[in-house]
Design an enzyme around this catalytic site. Structure first.
Site, PDB file in Angstrom:
ATOM      1  N   LYS A 169      50.463  23.507  88.092  1.00  0.00           N
ATOM      2  CA  LYS A 169      49.250  23.655  88.919  1.00  0.00           C
ATOM      3  C   LYS A 169      48.049  23.377  88.021  1.00  0.00           C
ATOM      4  O   LYS A 169      47.251  24.268  87.698  1.00  0.00           O
ATOM      5  CB  LYS A 169      49.217  25.076  89.505  1.00  0.00           C
ATOM      6  CG  LYS A 169      48.671  25.119  90.904  1.00  0.00           C
ATOM      7  CD  LYS A 169      48.983  26.454  91.544  1.00  0.00           C
ATOM      8  CE  LYS A 169      47.965  26.856  92.575  1.00  0.00           C
ATOM      9  NZ  LYS A 169      47.638  25.865  93.574  1.00  0.00           N
TER      10      LYS A 169
HETATM   11  N1  PMP Z   1      51.095  22.405  96.894  1.00  0.00           N
HETATM   12  C1  PMP Z   1      49.889  22.421  96.302  1.00  0.00           C
HETATM   13  C2  PMP Z   1      49.319  21.141  95.790  1.00  0.00           C
HETATM   14  C3  PMP Z   1      49.186  23.634  96.170  1.00  0.00           C
HETATM   15  O1  PMP Z   1      47.987  23.650  95.575  1.00  0.00           O
HETATM   16  C4  PMP Z   1      49.739  24.822  96.703  1.00  0.00           C
HETATM   17  C5  PMP Z   1      48.988  26.115  96.627  1.00  0.00           C
HETATM   18  N2  PMP Z   1      49.297  26.844  95.497  1.00  0.00           N
HETATM   19  C6  PMP Z   1      51.005  24.750  97.311  1.00  0.00           C
HETATM   20  C7  PMP Z   1      51.649  23.526  97.395  1.00  0.00           C
HETATM   21  C8  PMP Z   1      51.677  25.979  97.856  1.00  0.00           C
HETATM   22  O2  PMP Z   1      52.178  26.779  96.816  1.00  0.00           O
HETATM   23  P1  PMP Z   1      52.336  28.355  96.974  1.00  0.00           P
HETATM   24  O3  PMP Z   1      53.163  28.589  98.186  1.00  0.00           O
HETATM   25  O4  PMP Z   1      53.021  28.779  95.731  1.00  0.00           O
HETATM   26  O5  PMP Z   1      50.974  28.908  97.116  1.00  0.00           O
END
Ligand code: PMP
Length: 316
Positions: free
Chosen positions: A160
């Site tokens: 991320k």
């Molecule tokens: N894809 C992206 C690009 C994101 O930024 C997020 C948000 N964190 C997600 C998917 C979803 O991930 P999560 O369920 O862990 O929040």
């Protein structure tokens, strides 16, 4: 979008300080080169309004530290200490509503070379009250973006990484300027990857389908939770490449993620998905997730870190 003010205290350079004092130098490496990584975590007020239920806190902390590893960071933190820092910050801010946590790890040196090794690293965390990020009372209008999703050998989407979010921002602007709510990005091979800040599921003939973790997606924690819920409900799931044309033919499609929670899709590129009304399966999954968030069901209680607040707060 229901963002409001940030909360009073932040964690910064090893201390809990007023948010307004948690400031960095304009020379900071991460500011120039995008050499940071972040997490987004939600805490929901329990029905009694006295407890914050933090969703999958350990998993978010672990993913943050994995992103830090990709960026060759050396931080004096492990999963336990990140978890404890989030809990202590929550105690200090004593929220009276649902909250969103934004932990950030970043290369903090004032340093000119775009490299990863040998640069100081920091962990910072702040938090804010947060309701819905997308308006989930209605279906989302979505486009397939003309921007290609970053690929693992360019910037790994499974991390991320702050700099990688330029890619999301380009696609989000395009969607909004075309009158849509959100964009779906295709990977370098033209296969469906994910939204700008969320993973994507489609339903075809009763099978819940999502891109594989090798498909240039963030390994979403909500995605993983939904795959588990579906398995427990006996709903068949597939993690495989999805063609663009499958989007148009899907019976249901929805985004999921910490920010968007679960948001059903009404149209993609102007084409109505399924019946164009709130679909069944997505609603079933949403209900299970929200019952977990609010502490109404303890079936997935191990996904929740409950923190009892020192003073009573109003339910929100
Ligand atoms: N894809 C992206 C690009 C994101 O930024 C997020 C948000 N964190 C997600 C998917 C979803 O991930 P999560 O369920 O862990 O929040």
């Amino acid at each position: 979008m229901a963002f409001s003010e940030t909360m009073d205290y932040a964690y910064f350079e090893g201390n809990f300080v007023p948010f307004k004092d948690a400031n960095i130098s304009i020379g900071t490496h991460a500011l120039h080169y995008g050499t940071g990584a972040f997490a987004g975590i939600r805490g929901y007020l329990d029905g009694n309004g006295e407890t914050i239920n933090i969703f999958r806190l350990r998993e978010h902390a672990a993913r943050l530290l994995r992103s830090a590893k990709l960026l060759r960071m050396e931080l004096p933190h492990d999963v336990d200490s990140v978890v404890e820092t989030v809990l202590e910050l929550t105690r200090r801010n004593a929220p009276t509503s649902d909250v969103y946590y934004r932990p950030l790890v970043y290369k903090s040196s004032v340093q000119l070379t775009p490299r990863l090794k040998g640069i100081d690293d920091e962990l910072a965390i702040y938090m804010m009250p947060m309701g819905d990020y997308l308006d989930t009372q209605r279906g989302q209008r979505v486009i397939v973006s003309s921007w290609t999703r970053i690929t693992d050998n360019i910037i790994p989407a499974r991390g991320k990484i702050t700099g990688g979010y330029i890619n999301s921002s380009l696609a989000k602007d395009e969607a909004e300027e075309k009158g849509a709510d959100e964009a779906i990005m295709l990977d370098v091979n033209g296969k469906v990857s994910e939204g700008t800040g969320c993973n994507l599921f489609i339903v075809r003939d009763g099978v819940l389908v999502t891109a594989p973790i090798t498909g240039d997606i963030l390994e979403g924690i909500t995605r993983r939770s939904i795959l588990q819920i579906a398995a427990d409900l006996g709903i068949p799931t597939e993690q495989r490449s999805i063609d663009r044309s499958e989007l148009y033919l899907a019976d249901e499609a929805f985004f999921c993620g910490t920010g968007v929670q679960v948001a059903w899709i009404e149209t993609i590129d102007g084409r109505t998905i399924g019946t164009g009304t709130q679909p069944e399966l997505v609603e079933q999954i949403r209900t299970i997730l929200f019952d977990t968030f609010r502490g109404r069901s303890d079936r997935y209680a191990e996904w929740i870190t409950p923190l009892k607040l020192a003073r009573p707060v109003a339910a929100g």
